[in-house]
Design an enzyme around this catalytic site. Sequence first.
Site, PDB file in Angstrom:
ATOM      1  N   GLU A 202      -5.914  -4.345  10.630  1.00  0.00           N
ATOM      2  CA  GLU A 202      -5.814  -3.536  10.696  1.00  0.00           C
ATOM      3  C   GLU A 202      -4.977  -2.582  12.167  1.00  0.00           C
ATOM      4  O   GLU A 202      -5.939  -1.472  11.867  1.00  0.00           O
ATOM      5  CB  GLU A 202      -5.287  -2.728   9.668  1.00  0.00           C
ATOM      6  CG  GLU A 202      -4.878  -2.944   8.533  1.00  0.00           C
ATOM      7  CD  GLU A 202      -3.875  -1.909   7.715  1.00  0.00           C
ATOM      8  OE1 GLU A 202      -3.190  -2.507   6.864  1.00  0.00           O
ATOM      9  OE2 GLU A 202      -4.670  -0.645   7.841  1.00  0.00           O
TER      10      GLU A 202
ATOM     11  N   ASN B 159       0.351  -1.119  -0.539  1.00  0.00           N
ATOM     12  CA  ASN B 159       0.151   0.406   0.077  1.00  0.00           C
ATOM     13  C   ASN B 159       0.914   0.943  -0.159  1.00  0.00           C
ATOM     14  O   ASN B 159       1.559   2.200   0.568  1.00  0.00           O
ATOM     15  CB  ASN B 159      -0.991  -0.126   1.079  1.00  0.00           C
ATOM     16  CG  ASN B 159      -1.603   0.998   1.451  1.00  0.00           C
ATOM     17  OD1 ASN B 159      -1.939   1.799   0.527  1.00  0.00           O
ATOM     18  ND2 ASN B 159      -2.545   1.129   2.382  1.00  0.00           N
ATOM     19  N   TRP B 160       0.571   1.686  -0.907  1.00  0.00           N
ATOM     20  CA  TRP B 160       2.198   2.787  -1.148  1.00  0.00           C
ATOM     21  C   TRP B 160       1.402   3.951  -0.871  1.00  0.00           C
ATOM     22  O   TRP B 160       1.691   5.664  -0.762  1.00  0.00           O
ATOM     23  CB  TRP B 160       2.506   3.344  -2.735  1.00  0.00           C
ATOM     24  CG  TRP B 160       3.068   2.293  -3.222  1.00  0.00           C
ATOM     25  CD1 TRP B 160       4.313   1.284  -2.786  1.00  0.00           C
ATOM     26  CD2 TRP B 160       3.773   2.662  -4.760  1.00  0.00           C
ATOM     27  NE1 TRP B 160       4.561   0.562  -3.619  1.00  0.00           N
ATOM     28  CE2 TRP B 160       4.357   0.989  -5.414  1.00  0.00           C
ATOM     29  CE3 TRP B 160       3.349   3.234  -5.735  1.00  0.00           C
ATOM     30  CZ2 TRP B 160       5.076   0.826  -6.246  1.00  0.00           C
ATOM     31  CZ3 TRP B 160       4.407   2.950  -7.325  1.00  0.00           C
ATOM     32  CH2 TRP B 160       4.454   1.723  -6.810  1.00  0.00           C
TER      33      TRP B 160
ATOM     34  N   GLY C  33       2.372  -1.618   4.801  1.00  0.00           N
ATOM     35  CA  GLY C  33       2.322   0.089   4.023  1.00  0.00           C
ATOM     36  C   GLY C  33       4.359   0.620   4.232  1.00  0.00           C
ATOM     37  O   GLY C  33       4.341   0.401   2.597  1.00  0.00           O
ATOM     38  N   GLY C  34       4.158   1.585   4.975  1.00  0.00           N
ATOM     39  CA  GLY C  34       5.766   2.077   4.901  1.00  0.00           C
ATOM     40  C   GLY C  34       6.959   0.926   4.792  1.00  0.00           C
ATOM     41  O   GLY C  34       7.484   1.068   3.467  1.00  0.00           O
TER      42      GLY C  34
ATOM     43  N   SER D 166       2.994  -1.925  10.718  1.00  0.00           N
ATOM     44  CA  SER D 166       4.203  -2.078  11.014  1.00  0.00           C
ATOM     45  C   SER D 166       5.009  -3.492  10.715  1.00  0.00           C
ATOM     46  O   SER D 166       5.805  -4.338  11.331  1.00  0.00           O
ATOM     47  CB  SER D 166       3.906  -1.471  12.494  1.00  0.00           C
ATOM     48  OG  SER D 166       4.071  -0.853  12.640  1.00  0.00           O
TER      49      SER D 166
ATOM     50  N   HIS E  49      -9.908   2.716   4.215  1.00  0.00           N
ATOM     51  CA  HIS E  49      -9.168   2.492   5.367  1.00  0.00           C
ATOM     52  C   HIS E  49      -9.114   2.760   6.610  1.00  0.00           C
ATOM     53  O   HIS E  49      -9.940   4.338   6.440  1.00  0.00           O
ATOM     54  CB  HIS E  49      -6.909   2.820   4.486  1.00  0.00           C
ATOM     55  CG  HIS E  49      -5.919   2.454   5.246  1.00  0.00           C
ATOM     56  ND1 HIS E  49      -5.533   3.216   6.877  1.00  0.00           N
ATOM     57  CD2 HIS E  49      -5.596   1.266   4.770  1.00  0.00           C
ATOM     58  CE1 HIS E  49      -4.520   2.730   6.605  1.00  0.00           C
ATOM     59  NE2 HIS E  49      -4.444   1.781   6.428  1.00  0.00           N
TER      60      HIS E  49
ATOM     61  N   GLY F 171       2.350   2.048  11.076  1.00  0.00           N
ATOM     62  CA  GLY F 171       2.827   2.945  10.527  1.00  0.00           C
ATOM     63  C   GLY F 171       4.312   3.359  12.138  1.00  0.00           C
ATOM     64  O   GLY F 171       4.535   4.490  12.144  1.00  0.00           O
TER      65      GLY F 171
END
Length: 220
Positions: free
Chosen positions: A146, A9-10, A203-204, A182, A95, A152
Amino acid sequence: MEKTIIAANWKSNKTKNEAKNWLEKISLKDFSSSLEIIVFPPFTLLDFVSDFVKSNKLPISVGAQNVSPFEMGPYTGEISASQLREFVSYVLIGHSERRSHFGETNSLVRQKTERVISEGLTPIVCAYELSQLEDVVKSEIVVAYEPLEAIGSGRPENPAVVNDFGKRLREKFNWPVLYGGSISPDNIKSYLNLENISGLLVGGQSLDENSFMRIIENAS
Ligand code: PGA
């Protein structure tokens, strides 16, 4: 055997050049056929990424990070599921960043999910509480669990708690459940080995191609 989903997921990141670099590096990698890799670029890059994936015959699926709750029509700034269908096979819905920054409610999530299903796309509905899914259509969806504090933060949820969420959902609806929050190349295995978890939403750590490649390697 069901494939394990590894989704990138950008979020609101990457220019076209950055996406090109990422795709070029990722395309050198050998993918295990047991994985379903999905990349979720921002809307501005959907055309470019889906074209790159098709022309290079990469075993990667493309998804959108959001969708309009309406059909195509007079809804300025919105992008409908039928427009997305040209580029993607998956759509992320609800989200927690959309719920908290853009006021998305469970009923909006339901509307979006229905639109996505009616276009033959697969919705990945995100939730951090079971109650957020009570309203959602009871057909074929994928759920991404999530927990808010895990996103994050560098503090992923305890694997036992994640597995328990997956178990409760599976018993009730039999939906495949992904975990997100994470995830890194170093902790991925503790989540992929869970009995009730079918994959991960990253994500990150999906932004940097090297760390995403390590994630794919460790998941294979
Ligand atoms: P994170 O994000 O991996 O940066 O925690 C996950 C997500 O929000 O989908």
